[in-house]
Design a protein around this motif. Sequence first.
Motif, PDB file in Angstrom:
ATOM      1  N   ARG A 281       0.847  -1.185   0.000  1.00  0.00           N
ATOM      2  CA  ARG A 281       0.000   0.000   0.000  1.00  0.00           C
ATOM      3  C   ARG A 281       0.886   1.239   0.000  1.00  0.00           C
ATOM      4  O   ARG A 281       1.961   1.256   0.600  1.00  0.00           O
ATOM      5  N   ARG A 282       0.429   2.275  -0.646  1.00  0.00           N
ATOM      6  CA  ARG A 282       1.208   3.505  -0.686  1.00  0.00           C
ATOM      7  C   ARG A 282       0.997   4.281   0.605  1.00  0.00           C
ATOM      8  O   ARG A 282      -0.119   4.658   0.941  1.00  0.00           O
ATOM      9  N   ALA A 283       2.073   4.515   1.350  1.00  0.00           N
ATOM     10  CA  ALA A 283       2.019   5.238   2.620  1.00  0.00           C
ATOM     11  C   ALA A 283       2.589   6.641   2.434  1.00  0.00           C
ATOM     12  O   ALA A 283       3.141   6.979   1.386  1.00  0.00           O
ATOM     13  N   CYS A 284       2.446   7.470   3.462  1.00  0.00           N
ATOM     14  CA  CYS A 284       2.923   8.855   3.397  1.00  0.00           C
ATOM     15  C   CYS A 284       3.508   9.251   4.748  1.00  0.00           C
ATOM     16  O   CYS A 284       2.837   9.130   5.773  1.00  0.00           O
ATOM     17  N   SER A 285       4.745   9.705   4.740  1.00  0.00           N
ATOM     18  CA  SER A 285       5.370  10.231   5.958  1.00  0.00           C
ATOM     19  C   SER A 285       5.404  11.754   5.877  1.00  0.00           C
ATOM     20  O   SER A 285       5.660  12.327   4.816  1.00  0.00           O
ATOM     21  N   ILE A 286       5.121  12.405   6.998  1.00  0.00           N
ATOM     22  CA  ILE A 286       5.045  13.863   7.065  1.00  0.00           C
ATOM     23  C   ILE A 286       6.273  14.394   7.795  1.00  0.00           C
ATOM     24  O   ILE A 286       6.561  14.008   8.935  1.00  0.00           O
ATOM     25  N   TRP A 287       7.005  15.284   7.114  1.00  0.00           N
ATOM     26  CA  TRP A 287       8.174  15.947   7.686  1.00  0.00           C
ATOM     27  C   TRP A 287       7.858  17.441   7.850  1.00  0.00           C
ATOM     28  O   TRP A 287       7.214  18.039   6.993  1.00  0.00           O
ATOM     29  N   VAL A 288       8.336  18.030   8.931  1.00  0.00           N
ATOM     30  CA  VAL A 288       8.068  19.445   9.213  1.00  0.00           C
ATOM     31  C   VAL A 288       9.380  20.170   9.463  1.00  0.00           C
ATOM     32  O   VAL A 288      10.260  19.664  10.174  1.00  0.00           O
ATOM     33  N   MET A 289       9.509  21.355   8.854  1.00  0.00           N
ATOM     34  CA  MET A 289      10.658  22.223   9.110  1.00  0.00           C
ATOM     35  C   MET A 289      10.219  23.237  10.169  1.00  0.00           C
ATOM     36  O   MET A 289       9.514  24.206   9.863  1.00  0.00           O
ATOM     37  N   LYS A 290      10.611  23.000  11.408  1.00  0.00           N
ATOM     38  CA  LYS A 290      10.056  23.781  12.514  1.00  0.00           C
ATOM     39  C   LYS A 290      10.555  25.215  12.522  1.00  0.00           C
ATOM     40  O   LYS A 290       9.839  26.124  12.927  1.00  0.00           O
ATOM     41  N   GLU A 291      11.795  25.443  12.113  1.00  0.00           N
ATOM     42  CA  GLU A 291      12.311  26.813  12.030  1.00  0.00           C
ATOM     43  C   GLU A 291      12.561  27.133  10.576  1.00  0.00           C
ATOM     44  O   GLU A 291      13.456  26.570   9.949  1.00  0.00           O
ATOM     45  N   TYR A 292      11.759  28.057  10.040  1.00  0.00           N
ATOM     46  CA  TYR A 292      11.832  28.322   8.611  1.00  0.00           C
ATOM     47  C   TYR A 292      13.208  28.868   8.235  1.00  0.00           C
ATOM     48  O   TYR A 292      13.773  29.714   8.909  1.00  0.00           O
ATOM     49  N   GLY A 293      13.705  28.364   7.111  1.00  0.00           N
ATOM     50  CA  GLY A 293      15.000  28.798   6.608  1.00  0.00           C
ATOM     51  C   GLY A 293      16.151  27.965   7.131  1.00  0.00           C
ATOM     52  O   GLY A 293      17.231  27.958   6.535  1.00  0.00           O
ATOM     53  N   VAL A 294      15.929  27.278   8.241  1.00  0.00           N
ATOM     54  CA  VAL A 294      16.939  26.365   8.777  1.00  0.00           C
ATOM     55  C   VAL A 294      16.494  24.955   8.400  1.00  0.00           C
ATOM     56  O   VAL A 294      15.510  24.443   8.916  1.00  0.00           O
ATOM     57  N   ALA A 295      17.199  24.358   7.479  1.00  0.00           N
ATOM     58  CA  ALA A 295      16.751  23.081   6.895  1.00  0.00           C
ATOM     59  C   ALA A 295      16.963  21.920   7.851  1.00  0.00           C
ATOM     60  O   ALA A 295      17.685  20.966   7.577  1.00  0.00           O
ATOM     61  N   THR A 296      16.327  22.020   9.012  1.00  0.00           N
ATOM     62  CA  THR A 296      16.311  20.920   9.974  1.00  0.00           C
ATOM     63  C   THR A 296      14.905  20.349   9.998  1.00  0.00           C
ATOM     64  O   THR A 296      13.964  21.008  10.456  1.00  0.00           O
ATOM     65  N   TRP A 297      14.770  19.160   9.471  1.00  0.00           N
ATOM     66  CA  TRP A 297      13.453  18.545   9.299  1.00  0.00           C
ATOM     67  C   TRP A 297      13.227  17.473  10.364  1.00  0.00           C
ATOM     68  O   TRP A 297      14.162  16.792  10.784  1.00  0.00           O
ATOM     69  N   PHE A 298      11.952  17.328  10.756  1.00  0.00           N
ATOM     70  CA  PHE A 298      11.561  16.312  11.718  1.00  0.00           C
ATOM     71  C   PHE A 298      10.396  15.509  11.147  1.00  0.00           C
ATOM     72  O   PHE A 298       9.405  16.086  10.696  1.00  0.00           O
ATOM     73  N   GLU A 299      10.521  14.190  11.178  1.00  0.00           N
ATOM     74  CA  GLU A 299       9.411  13.339  10.743  1.00  0.00           C
ATOM     75  C   GLU A 299       8.448  13.187  11.911  1.00  0.00           C
ATOM     76  O   GLU A 299       8.835  12.692  12.983  1.00  0.00           O
ATOM     77  N   ILE A 300       7.199  13.637  11.729  1.00  0.00           N
ATOM     78  CA  ILE A 300       6.269  13.676  12.866  1.00  0.00           C
ATOM     79  C   ILE A 300       5.324  12.476  12.897  1.00  0.00           C
ATOM     80  O   ILE A 300       4.926  12.044  13.970  1.00  0.00           O
ATOM     81  N   PHE A 301       4.929  11.931  11.740  1.00  0.00           N
ATOM     82  CA  PHE A 301       4.128  10.704  11.738  1.00  0.00           C
ATOM     83  C   PHE A 301       4.036  10.167  10.311  1.00  0.00           C
ATOM     84  O   PHE A 301       4.406  10.834   9.344  1.00  0.00           O
ATOM     85  N   THR A 302       3.533   8.930  10.216  1.00  0.00           N
ATOM     86  CA  THR A 302       3.350   8.270   8.927  1.00  0.00           C
ATOM     87  C   THR A 302       1.898   7.838   8.787  1.00  0.00           C
ATOM     88  O   THR A 302       1.293   7.346   9.755  1.00  0.00           O
ATOM     89  N   ILE A 303       1.351   8.020   7.593  1.00  0.00           N
ATOM     90  CA  ILE A 303      -0.011   7.600   7.280  1.00  0.00           C
ATOM     91  C   ILE A 303       0.070   6.351   6.403  1.00  0.00           C
ATOM     92  O   ILE A 303       0.738   6.361   5.374  1.00  0.00           O
ATOM     93  N   ASP A 304      -0.615   5.299   6.835  1.00  0.00           N
ATOM     94  CA  ASP A 304      -0.613   4.049   6.076  1.00  0.00           C
ATOM     95  C   ASP A 304      -2.056   3.560   5.999  1.00  0.00           C
ATOM     96  O   ASP A 304      -2.617   3.091   6.985  1.00  0.00           O
ATOM     97  N   LEU A 305      -2.675   3.704   4.835  1.00  0.00           N
ATOM     98  CA  LEU A 305      -4.090   3.390   4.667  1.00  0.00           C
ATOM     99  C   LEU A 305      -4.297   2.143   3.826  1.00  0.00           C
ATOM    100  O   LEU A 305      -3.505   1.848   2.920  1.00  0.00           O
ATOM    101  N   GLN A 306      -5.391   1.442   4.104  1.00  0.00           N
ATOM    102  CA  GLN A 306      -5.744   0.257   3.338  1.00  0.00           C
ATOM    103  C   GLN A 306      -5.954   0.609   1.867  1.00  0.00           C
ATOM    104  O   GLN A 306      -5.537  -0.118   0.966  1.00  0.00           O
ATOM    105  N   GLN A 307      -6.611   1.746   1.601  1.00  0.00           N
ATOM    106  CA  GLN A 307      -6.895   2.153   0.223  1.00  0.00           C
ATOM    107  C   GLN A 307      -5.766   2.979  -0.395  1.00  0.00           C
ATOM    108  O   GLN A 307      -5.878   3.444  -1.522  1.00  0.00           O
ATOM    109  N   GLY A 308      -4.680   3.170   0.331  1.00  0.00           N
ATOM    110  CA  GLY A 308      -3.534   3.903  -0.187  1.00  0.00           C
ATOM    111  C   GLY A 308      -3.671   5.404  -0.003  1.00  0.00           C
ATOM    112  O   GLY A 308      -4.766   5.937   0.172  1.00  0.00           O
ATOM    113  N   VAL A 309      -2.557   6.101  -0.023  1.00  0.00           N
ATOM    114  CA  VAL A 309      -2.533   7.562   0.101  1.00  0.00           C
ATOM    115  C   VAL A 309      -2.193   8.144  -1.260  1.00  0.00           C
ATOM    116  O   VAL A 309      -1.086   7.950  -1.769  1.00  0.00           O
TER     117      VAL A 309
END
Length: 376
Positions: A281-309
Motif C-alpha cells: 500500500r502507498r504510505a505517506c510520511s510527514i516531515w516538518v521544518m520547525k524553524e523556517y529557513g533552517v533546513a532541519t526537518w523532523f518526521e512527525i508521523f506516517t499515514i498508512d491506509l488500506q486504500q492507499g494515500v
Amino acid sequence: MADANLLPEEIILEILKRLPAKSLLRFRCVCKSWSSLITSPNFIISCINRNNTSQNNTYILLRIYSETHKKEIYTLHCDNPTIDLHTHLDFPFTSFNPYFRIVGSCNGLICLADTLYTHKNDIVLWNPSIRKFLSLPEPSIRYDKAWVFMSVLGFGFDSRKNDYKVVRIAGDGSKIVPPRVEVYELGSGAWRVIDAVVPPYEMHHCWLQTNLNGIVHWLAFNPCQMGGFQSLIVAFDASDEVFREIMLPPSLGSENLLNLSLTVYGDSLALCHYSQGTQHRRACSIWVMKEYGVATWFEIFTIDLQQGVGLALRFLKNGEVVLATGEGELVSYNPNERQVKSLGIFGSSHPLILHTGSFYVDTYVESLVLLDSLRL
C-alpha cells in the motif's frame, strides 16, 4: 440607518469589520462615507487581518474536478472535525484544459491558470466571495522560435507593499538560454521583468506550489548533478523578489519528485513523502521544518491506509490532515488516534489527474480584494 451616523467613527469601523463580505457590499449604499470607508485599502486590509486571526471566519476551500459532470466544483467548508459544508461557489469560467490549475490562494483571492498544453496564457485572479474577477494581461516575456507548454507560476502576497503578485518563470525550452522571470502586480495592473537569478533547477510539480508567509515554494531537481540528481525546494519571496534554495532531509535528497509534495502544517512548511507501505500500500510520511529557513526537518508521523494515500492536501486546525486516497476519495486522518474518516466526496482515482490537481484544498477567508475591479 440615520442613527448610525451618530455613533463614533471608530465604533462604526469595528462593527463593519465584523460583517461578512456580502453584507459590506450592500452597506456601501447606505451613504457616501460608508462607501468610501468600505472600499478603502486600509479597511480591506484590516478586515483581512481580523478574519485571519479569528477562528470563526476561516474556512476550507475545496475544488474537485467531476469526471461525471466534466466540470469543476468549488465549495467552502467549516474548519471543524466534520468539515461541514458552508456554501457552494459559483464558478463562472471555462477552460481549454479539463480544469484550471489553481496557482494559489491568499486572503480570499484565488489565482487560476489555463496555460497547460496551449498557446494561451490565460491567468485569472478571482474573489468568489464578492463574485469579482480580473483577467491578467498577456505576459511580456515571449519567444519567437519556441514556446513553453508549462510555464512555472506562483502567487503570493507582498506584505511590505500590501500587494498581490503573480510570478512567472519562462524559457524557450532549451538548456542554452536561461529562463527569465516576470512579476504581475495587482496594484499596477502590469507585468514587470525582474533581474532575479533563477536557480538552475527544473520545477517538476509546477502546478503544485505552496504559499507560506508570502513566500512561494516549489519542488525542484537538478538534472545535471554528477552521479544523479538533487531534489530540493525553490522558494520565491514576493516582497524582496529573490529566489532561495531549501534543502530536503538528507534521506530524501535524491527522491523522485513524483513521490513528494508540499503543504503547510500550522505555521510551518511540511514535506510529504509517499512510499510503499505494508502489503504494497502507498504510505505517506510527514516531515516538518520547525524553524523556517533552517533546513532541519523532523518526521512527525506516517499515514498508512488500506486504500492507499494518493495525495496529502491540507492540515486542519485540529491537527487532522485532509487527503485523497489512492481510490480518489477525500478523507480526513487523525494522526493521534490513527483513524480515517470519509468525507463522502469522490474525485478521480487516475494517478495523473490526482497529482495535477483534481482535488485542491486550502484555507480561505472572505475578503473585499478586487472590490474596485470592473469585472463582475
